[in-house]
Motif scaffolding. Structure first.
Motif, PDB file in Angstrom:
ATOM      1  N   GLY A  55      15.970  54.392  18.517  1.00 43.60           N
ATOM      2  CA  GLY A  55      15.833  53.140  17.730  1.00 43.60           C
ATOM      3  C   GLY A  55      14.694  53.297  16.739  1.00 43.60           C
ATOM      4  N   VAL A  56      13.705  53.649  17.358  1.00 46.58           N
ATOM      5  CA  VAL A  56      12.374  53.693  16.347  1.00 46.58           C
ATOM      6  C   VAL A  56      12.658  54.884  15.448  1.00 46.58           C
ATOM      7  CG1 VAL A  56       9.855  54.209  16.416  1.00 46.58           C
ATOM      8  CG2 VAL A  56      10.880  52.604  18.093  1.00 46.58           C
ATOM      9  N   ALA A  57      12.964  56.079  16.149  1.00 49.27           N
ATOM     10  CA  ALA A  57      13.183  57.209  15.095  1.00 49.27           C
ATOM     11  C   ALA A  57      14.486  56.838  13.994  1.00 49.27           C
ATOM     12  CB  ALA A  57      13.619  58.431  16.005  1.00 49.27           C
ATOM     13  N   ALA A  58      15.340  56.405  14.329  1.00 50.81           N
ATOM     14  CA  ALA A  58      16.300  55.875  13.316  1.00 50.81           C
ATOM     15  C   ALA A  58      15.481  54.878  12.249  1.00 50.81           C
ATOM     16  CB  ALA A  58      17.407  55.215  13.825  1.00 50.81           C
ATOM     17  N   ILE A  59      14.722  53.982  12.475  1.00 49.96           N
ATOM     18  CA  ILE A  59      14.030  53.367  11.589  1.00 49.96           C
ATOM     19  C   ILE A  59      13.030  53.962  10.566  1.00 49.96           C
ATOM     20  CG2 ILE A  59      12.371  51.387  11.239  1.00 49.96           C
ATOM     21  CD1 ILE A  59      13.746  50.042  13.873  1.00 49.96           C
ATOM     22  N   VAL A  60      12.515  54.862  11.245  1.00 50.72           N
ATOM     23  CA  VAL A  60      11.574  55.709  10.633  1.00 50.72           C
ATOM     24  C   VAL A  60      12.118  56.531   9.678  1.00 50.72           C
ATOM     25  CG1 VAL A  60       9.759  57.632  10.843  1.00 50.72           C
ATOM     26  CG2 VAL A  60       9.633  55.676  12.337  1.00 50.72           C
ATOM     27  N   VAL A  61      13.019  57.207  10.035  1.00 48.43           N
ATOM     28  CA  VAL A  61      14.172  58.332   9.212  1.00 48.43           C
ATOM     29  C   VAL A  61      14.594  57.485   8.011  1.00 48.43           C
ATOM     30  CG1 VAL A  61      15.869  60.035   8.974  1.00 48.43           C
ATOM     31  CG2 VAL A  61      14.142  60.067  10.798  1.00 48.43           C
ATOM     32  N   GLY A  62      15.317  56.329   8.414  1.00 44.21           N
ATOM     33  CA  GLY A  62      15.904  55.643   7.356  1.00 44.21           C
ATOM     34  C   GLY A  62      14.664  55.115   6.385  1.00 44.21           C
ATOM     35  N   GLY A  63      13.641  54.586   6.816  1.00 43.79           N
ATOM     36  CA  GLY A  63      12.553  54.099   5.861  1.00 43.79           C
ATOM     37  C   GLY A  63      12.264  55.575   4.904  1.00 43.79           C
ATOM     38  N   ALA A  64      11.978  56.729   5.452  1.00 42.40           N
ATOM     39  CA  ALA A  64      11.634  57.679   4.700  1.00 42.40           C
ATOM     40  C   ALA A  64      12.914  57.927   3.649  1.00 42.40           C
ATOM     41  CB  ALA A  64      11.624  58.938   5.721  1.00 42.40           C
ATOM     42  N   LEU A  65      13.871  57.838   4.031  1.00 42.48           N
ATOM     43  CA  LEU A  65      15.023  58.169   3.336  1.00 42.48           C
ATOM     44  C   LEU A  65      14.924  57.224   2.188  1.00 42.48           C
ATOM     45  CD1 LEU A  65      18.188  59.108   5.355  1.00 42.48           C
ATOM     46  CD2 LEU A  65      16.765  60.643   4.001  1.00 42.48           C
ATOM     47  N   LEU A  66      14.689  55.914   2.419  1.00 51.02           N
ATOM     48  CA  LEU A  66      14.484  54.823   1.348  1.00 51.02           C
ATOM     49  C   LEU A  66      13.535  55.099   0.297  1.00 51.02           C
ATOM     50  CD1 LEU A  66      15.241  51.522   2.929  1.00 51.02           C
ATOM     51  CD2 LEU A  66      16.634  52.589   1.147  1.00 51.02           C
ATOM     52  N   VAL A  67      12.245  55.513   0.901  1.00 48.99           N
ATOM     53  CA  VAL A  67      11.264  55.848  -0.118  1.00 48.99           C
ATOM     54  C   VAL A  67      11.358  57.233  -0.803  1.00 48.99           C
ATOM     55  CG1 VAL A  67       8.812  56.380   0.097  1.00 48.99           C
ATOM     56  CG2 VAL A  67       9.566  54.544   1.547  1.00 48.99           C
TER      57      VAL A  67
END
Length: 73
Positions: A55-67
């Motif tokens: 769950g944490v990895a999905a949030i981090v990767v998703g945030g990186a893709l947004l930025v």
């Protein structure tokens, strides 16, 4: 909004959902014995747990893709 940012947003939502729910359960029906017209079956309740790191990895990767998803070159 391009496809990369949409995928990032979906990953963030999925990561938050995974952390919030922790997992899910379902009922699986197995057929144990079939003897002529008589059939015995067993219903088993199974649990699937989401790892916290996933769950944490999905949030981090998703945030990186947004930025970084909208940048070119």
């Amino acid at each position: 909004m391009n496809a990369t940012r949409i995928i990032g947003l979906i990953l963030i939502v999925a990561g938050i959902a995974a952390l919030g729910t922790g997992g899910f359960s379902f009922t699986k029906e197995t057929h144990q014995v079939k003897l002529g017209p008589i059939e015995l079956s067993v219903k088993e309740k199974q649990n699937v747990n989401f790892p916290i790191w996933a769950g944490v990895a999905a949030i981090v990767v998703g945030g990186a893709l947004l930025v970084f998803g909208g940048r070119k070159g």
